[in-house]
Design a protein around this motif. Sequence first.
Motif, short mmCIF file in Angstrom:
data_model
loop_
_atom_site.label_atom_id
_atom_site.label_comp_id
_atom_site.label_asym_id
_atom_site.label_seq_id
_atom_site.Cartn_x
_atom_site.Cartn_y
_atom_site.Cartn_z
N CYS A 34 0.85 -1.20 0.00
CA CYS A 34 0.00 0.00 0.00
C CYS A 34 0.87 1.24 0.00
O CYS A 34 1.89 1.27 0.69
N ARG A 35 0.47 2.27 -0.73
CA ARG A 35 1.29 3.48 -0.80
C ARG A 35 1.10 4.39 0.39
O ARG A 35 1.90 5.31 0.62
N ASP A 36 0.04 4.19 1.17
CA ASP A 36 -0.28 5.05 2.32
C ASP A 36 -0.17 4.24 3.61
O ASP A 36 -0.94 3.31 3.83
N ASP A 37 0.79 4.59 4.46
CA ASP A 37 1.04 3.81 5.68
C ASP A 37 -0.17 3.81 6.62
O ASP A 37 -0.47 2.80 7.26
N THR A 38 -0.86 4.93 6.71
CA THR A 38 -2.01 5.02 7.61
C THR A 38 -3.14 4.12 7.14
O THR A 38 -3.73 3.38 7.94
N ARG A 39 -3.43 4.17 5.86
CA ARG A 39 -4.49 3.32 5.33
C ARG A 39 -4.12 1.85 5.42
O ARG A 39 -4.98 0.99 5.65
N ALA A 40 -2.85 1.55 5.23
CA ALA A 40 -2.39 0.17 5.37
C ALA A 40 -2.58 -0.32 6.80
O ALA A 40 -3.08 -1.42 7.04
N ALA A 41 -2.17 0.53 7.76
CA ALA A 41 -2.31 0.16 9.18
C ALA A 41 -3.78 -0.03 9.56
O ALA A 41 -4.12 -0.95 10.31
N ASN A 42 -4.65 0.81 9.02
CA ASN A 42 -6.08 0.68 9.29
C ASN A 42 -6.64 -0.62 8.74
O ASN A 42 -7.48 -1.28 9.37
N ALA A 43 -6.17 -1.00 7.55
CA ALA A 43 -6.64 -2.26 6.95
C ALA A 43 -6.17 -3.47 7.76
O ALA A 43 -6.95 -4.39 8.02
N LYS A 55 -2.60 -13.65 10.22
CA LYS A 55 -1.19 -13.35 9.94
C LYS A 55 -1.16 -12.37 8.77
O LYS A 55 -1.24 -12.77 7.61
N ILE A 56 -1.07 -11.10 9.11
CA ILE A 56 -1.10 -10.07 8.06
C ILE A 56 -0.23 -8.89 8.46
O ILE A 56 -0.18 -8.50 9.63
N GLU A 57 0.47 -8.36 7.48
CA GLU A 57 1.27 -7.16 7.68
C GLU A 57 1.29 -6.38 6.38
O GLU A 57 0.82 -6.87 5.34
N SER A 58 1.82 -5.18 6.44
CA SER A 58 1.85 -4.34 5.25
C SER A 58 3.26 -3.89 4.94
O SER A 58 4.15 -3.91 5.80
N VAL A 59 3.45 -3.49 3.70
CA VAL A 59 4.72 -2.92 3.26
C VAL A 59 4.38 -1.75 2.33
O VAL A 59 3.39 -1.80 1.60
N ARG A 60 5.17 -0.71 2.40
CA ARG A 60 4.89 0.45 1.55
C ARG A 60 5.20 0.11 0.09
O ARG A 60 6.26 -0.42 -0.22
N LEU A 61 4.25 0.44 -0.77
CA LEU A 61 4.41 0.19 -2.20
C LEU A 61 3.59 1.19 -2.98
O LEU A 61 2.35 1.19 -2.91
N ASP A 62 4.26 2.03 -3.73
CA ASP A 62 3.61 2.96 -4.65
C ASP A 62 4.01 2.53 -6.05
O ASP A 62 5.15 2.74 -6.48
N LEU A 63 3.07 1.94 -6.77
CA LEU A 63 3.36 1.41 -8.09
C LEU A 63 3.62 2.50 -9.13
O LEU A 63 4.10 2.22 -10.22
N ALA A 64 3.32 3.73 -8.76
CA ALA A 64 3.57 4.86 -9.66
C ALA A 64 4.95 5.47 -9.42
O ALA A 64 5.24 6.56 -9.91
#
Length: 296
Positions: A34-43, A55-64
Amino acid sequence: MASTRAFITGGNTGIGFESAKVLCQKGYDVTIGCRDDTRAANAVRAIKEGQPDAKIESVRLDLADLSSVAECYKTLSKQNKLDFDVLLNNAGVMACPKMTTKDGFEYQLGTNHLGHFALTNLLLPHLKEANKPVRIINVSSKGHQFGKMDFDDLFRDKPGAYGPLEAYGQSKRANILFTYELARRLEAEKQTQITVNTLHPGVITTELGRHITGGRWYMNWLIKAASYIFWFKTPAQGAETQLYLATSPDVANVTGKYFDNCKEVKSDGPTYDKEIAKKLWEVSEELVMPKIKALL
């Protein structure tokens, strides 16, 4: 026993979020990009609230932004999470006004295709080395019929050449051509344990179409009215086909196909042109891989 791992681009919202929820329920170790850390954390928080043992975690990713794609890869490498069982290239944008990515690509082609092309090619050597069944799934759309691959003006820079829906169609056509070409290349390398398929998720009530409405009240009203006439899927319903491709034993050995409503269907004729697919691969490789390699 090693966990079954899935990586989902755009897993913080819409059909990506619904896919993450279901895969967690099935016991997968899920990473969402996800490109937005806050939205990723909320998800992540929302899924764990419903499934405390998820078992879920996020990593920052902006495909643009290719530098973000490279950083995402480096983060996954440090976490020793490169040998995914499922790579769900789900994120996308639709009908944007004319703008460019950080690297100067037309925004829809850059995000929907080139960012995923770069990410997939970074992960591919590790998926091959894992020597296990891997499913790569590229989310396309029936909207691929709106566009064509114009290699003379790929980014629609000529005066009057840019149309938001046509550019979206080109990016979704690229998703399909990429899928078919990757399937052929894997087959030629006898990498039969890796499958790659693509799909149309349906017409879904998500924020993907936010650029179509443009914040105009009457467009929101028209879309709401249309939902009573046409079959608009919920995000959960829209996720069904990609989840089918990610988990069903029925498609364990199926590769290089296009699906709609969990059934194999035909994409339009030019998507089966091998020369166009080969050229798109070569052009995409030339556009992104030197930049990616310089960033690693």
